[in-house]
Design a protein around this motif. Structure first.
Motif, PDB file in Angstrom:
ATOM      1  N   TRP A 211       0.777  -1.028   0.078  1.00  0.00           N
ATOM      2  CA  TRP A 211       0.080  -0.007   0.057  1.00  0.00           C
ATOM      3  C   TRP A 211       0.766   1.292   0.024  1.00  0.00           C
ATOM      4  CZ3 TRP A 211      -4.832  -0.515  -1.333  1.00  0.00           C
ATOM      5  CH2 TRP A 211      -5.323  -1.784  -1.235  1.00  0.00           C
ATOM      6  N   ALA A 215      -1.251   4.739  -5.900  1.00  0.00           N
ATOM      7  CA  ALA A 215      -2.475   4.106  -6.418  1.00  0.00           C
ATOM      8  C   ALA A 215      -2.587   3.499  -7.647  1.00  0.00           C
ATOM      9  CB  ALA A 215      -3.796   4.860  -6.235  1.00  0.00           C
ATOM     10  N   ASN A 251      -6.792  13.343  -2.874  1.00  0.00           N
ATOM     11  CA  ASN A 251      -5.682  12.548  -2.043  1.00  0.00           C
ATOM     12  C   ASN A 251      -6.017  12.805  -0.676  1.00  0.00           C
ATOM     13  OD1 ASN A 251      -4.219  14.940  -0.940  1.00  0.00           O
ATOM     14  ND2 ASN A 251      -4.049  15.532  -3.111  1.00  0.00           N
ATOM     15  N   THR A 252      -5.149  11.807  -0.100  1.00  0.00           N
ATOM     16  CA  THR A 252      -5.334  11.853   1.581  1.00  0.00           C
ATOM     17  C   THR A 252      -3.858  11.655   2.134  1.00  0.00           C
ATOM     18  OG1 THR A 252      -6.310  10.322   3.205  1.00  0.00           O
ATOM     19  CG2 THR A 252      -5.374   9.491   1.343  1.00  0.00           C
ATOM     20  N   PRO A 256      -0.543   4.713   4.283  1.00  0.00           N
ATOM     21  CA  PRO A 256      -0.776   3.869   3.466  1.00  0.00           C
ATOM     22  C   PRO A 256      -1.376   2.743   3.957  1.00  0.00           C
ATOM     23  CG  PRO A 256       1.155   5.074   2.938  1.00  0.00           C
ATOM     24  CD  PRO A 256       0.860   5.379   4.200  1.00  0.00           C
ATOM     25  N   ARG A 265     -12.560   2.835   0.583  1.00  0.00           N
ATOM     26  CA  ARG A 265     -11.771   3.775   0.140  1.00  0.00           C
ATOM     27  C   ARG A 265     -10.372   3.683   0.926  1.00  0.00           C
ATOM     28  NH1 ARG A 265     -12.711  10.236  -1.779  1.00  0.00           N
ATOM     29  NH2 ARG A 265     -10.648  10.636  -2.187  1.00  0.00           N
ATOM     30  N   VAL A 266      -9.087   3.496   0.135  1.00  0.00           N
ATOM     31  CA  VAL A 266      -7.851   3.047   0.960  1.00  0.00           C
ATOM     32  C   VAL A 266      -6.799   4.203   0.567  1.00  0.00           C
ATOM     33  CG1 VAL A 266      -6.165   1.126   1.414  1.00  0.00           C
ATOM     34  CG2 VAL A 266      -8.525   0.498   0.892  1.00  0.00           C
ATOM     35  N   ALA A 267      -6.061   4.511   1.385  1.00  0.00           N
ATOM     36  CA  ALA A 267      -4.894   5.448   1.248  1.00  0.00           C
ATOM     37  C   ALA A 267      -3.602   4.749   0.532  1.00  0.00           C
ATOM     38  CB  ALA A 267      -4.520   6.013   2.508  1.00  0.00           C
ATOM     39  N   CYS A 268      -3.206   5.038  -0.332  1.00  0.00           N
ATOM     40  CA  CYS A 268      -1.906   4.585  -1.107  1.00  0.00           C
ATOM     41  C   CYS A 268      -0.797   5.708  -0.774  1.00  0.00           C
ATOM     42  CB  CYS A 268      -2.297   4.251  -2.256  1.00  0.00           C
ATOM     43  SG  CYS A 268      -3.688   3.340  -2.505  1.00  0.00           S
ATOM     44  N   ASP A 273      -4.995   7.590  -3.272  1.00  0.00           N
ATOM     45  CA  ASP A 273      -5.918   6.650  -2.932  1.00  0.00           C
ATOM     46  C   ASP A 273      -6.485   6.150  -3.877  1.00  0.00           C
ATOM     47  OD1 ASP A 273      -8.539   8.118  -3.170  1.00  0.00           O
ATOM     48  OD2 ASP A 273      -7.422   9.535  -1.524  1.00  0.00           O
TER      49      ASP A 273
END
Length: 307
Positions: A211, A215, A251-252, A256, A265-268, A273
């Motif tokens: 991660w 993304a 973005n976040t 990750p 929804r997943v942070a990368c 993400d």
């Protein structure tokens, strides 16, 4: 022409059928031996083996070809015009490469010299290539180093998957090999020395999602490695297969691997993400994210990929 066909997986079946439909005399088919499959581990013939039986063509399934003088003599006695090879899985020794009048012709799923080796379809997507294709190659003793006889290409998009590209190139390979055999024999074009790349065989570990990567790279990994060897992560210590993802705007700054909302929804890496859209828990089938979440909620703040 009097031909032998040598192939094993689904990718090779369209070429076998195209050659048969064109009227070539395919006197024998070589394929990998039947392998244990399914829960009962019953021996299952390869897709090419099954297709050959359907067409009434005898099939040979030697375990090895090197140092197999009996098989070399059999192959030579066939008095072939050519042998067509498509993802067979065994290296042909010189004794067999030189036996047919026109040698052995390989249907390779890349634009050689890019992506020589075992997994060119997956490699092209993983690398973010803008195109892929099929090269018909005159085989020599090297690894995908022979002269190019004919090739064609297809554009890759942000939605191309290993499955869609596989099917496109399999059909293309069938068309191109028929076209090559319709031409007078010619020496082909030597592969350029620049631009050579190799890809190794894939393993299950290639599917583990990191991660910390951006993304877009994870999206390519999922599209390239689904359905095989598959991509996966862990959720509360349980391995979860990932079948599809979608890139999300914005973005976040979360760590990750952190789930940042209640829709997976997943942070990368790099502040990017994505959203997981299809996934599978152990013992269950692949399902849409909404269906998964109805059975197992995943709260914001949950970390994926943590052992």
């Amino acid at each position: 022409m009097r031909l032998a066909f040598m192939g094993t997986p689904d990718f090779a079946v369209p070429a076998l059928r195209a050659l048969h439909q064109t009227g070539h005399d395919i006197v024998t088919v070589y394929s990998q031996p039947p392998r244990p499959a399914g829960r009962g581990k019953k021996l299952r013939p390869s897709p090419v083996h099954l297709a050959a039986e359907d067409l009434g063509i005898p099939v040979r399934t030697p375990l090895a070809l090197r140092r197999n003088a009996e098989e070399h003599a059999f192959f030579r006695a066939l008095e072939l015009d050519a042998a067509i090879v498509a993802a067979y899985g065994l290296i042909l020794p010189v004794e067999m490469l030189d036996a047919p009048a026109r040698g052995c012709l390989n249907i390779h799923a890349s634009l050689l010299p890019r992506w020589r080796g075992a997994a060119p379809i997956q490699a092209a997507i993983l690398a973010g290539d803008s195109e892929s294709g099929v090269t018909i190659m005159q085989m020599d003793a090297g690894l995908d180093t022979g002269a190019m006889l004919l090739r064609d290409h297809v554009a890759l998009t942000d939605h191309t998957t290993a499955t869609t590209l596989h099917d496109d190139l399999a059909a293309m390979g069938g068309r191109l090999i028929v076209d090559v055999l319709a031409q007078p024999p010619h020496p082909g074009t030597p592969q350029p020395e620049s631009g050579v790349t190799y890809v190794q065989r894939l393993s299950r570990e290639d599917g583990r999602i990191d991660w910390t990567r951006p993304a877009a790279e994870i999206d390519r990994q999922v599209r390239a490695l689904t359905p095989w060897p598959g991509t996966f992560t862990t959720l509360d210590g349980q391995v979860i297969k990932i079948g599809a993802v979608g890139l999300t705007p914005g973005n976040t700054q979360a760590t990750p691997g952190t789930v940042v909302d209640d829709t997976l929804r997943v942070a990368c890496g790099g502040g990017t993400d994505l959203r997981i859209t299809r996934l599978q828990r152990p013992g269950r089938g692949m399902m849409e994210a909404a269906d998964f979440l109805r059975g197992q909620a995943v709260a914001a703040g949950t970390r994926l990929g943590v052992a």
